[in-house]
Scaffold this motif. Structure first.
Motif, PDB file in Angstrom:
ATOM      1  N   LEU A 102       4.028  -3.177  69.186  1.00 19.21           N
ATOM      2  CA  LEU A 102       2.796  -2.847  68.525  1.00 19.21           C
ATOM      3  C   LEU A 102       2.646  -2.670  67.144  1.00 19.21           C
ATOM      4  O   LEU A 102       3.954  -2.548  66.508  1.00 19.21           O
ATOM      5  N   ARG A 103       1.920  -2.906  66.493  1.00 19.84           N
ATOM      6  CA  ARG A 103       1.729  -3.012  64.962  1.00 19.84           C
ATOM      7  C   ARG A 103       0.784  -1.864  64.519  1.00 19.84           C
ATOM      8  O   ARG A 103      -0.069  -1.497  65.272  1.00 19.84           O
ATOM      9  N   THR A 104       1.008  -0.985  63.349  1.00 20.23           N
ATOM     10  CA  THR A 104       0.476  -0.090  62.975  1.00 20.23           C
ATOM     11  C   THR A 104      -0.961  -0.712  62.281  1.00 20.23           C
ATOM     12  O   THR A 104      -0.742  -1.733  61.575  1.00 20.23           O
TER      13      THR A 104
END
Length: 108
Positions: A102-104
């Motif tokens: 997941l990316r922020t």
């Protein structure tokens, strides 16, 4: 990715169901404590002559004490097993989430 996502959803549903079961065990433990305490009080009251000493009262007091004790032990054992299972499922869920890459979201 959707397969992993579905597995996480399934784990969360299982965790919720187990949490409900754990709550039921907690309530059962309270009922068992009340039964044990009531049995002890009834038995003691019959022995001390606070209430008319009758064989049936003594037997009911002893039975309530024993039943409450056994029920408490059974509920506690179930509660501990359920709690252990919830921890394992939560650890597995966290591991799956970590693998999702997941990316922020950055502030603009």
């Amino acid at each position: 990715m959707t397969d992993l996502h579905q597995k996480i959803i399934d784990l969360e549903a299982e965790i919720d169901a187990l949490s409900d079961s754990a709550e039921q065990c907690r309530k059962s433990m309270v009922v068992a404590k009340v039964a044990t305490g009531g049995g002890i009080l009834l038995f003691a009251a019959a022995l001390l002559g606070v209430v008319r000493s009758d064989a049936i009262l003594l037997v009911v007091g002893i039975a309530a004490t024993l039943a409450g004790t056994v029920f408490y032990g059974s509920s506690r054992s179930s509660f501990e097993k359920i709690t252990e299972k919830v921890r394992a499922y939560e650890a597995r869920r966290a591991e799956m989430i970590d693998r999702m890459d997941l990316r922020t979201v950055q502030d603009r």
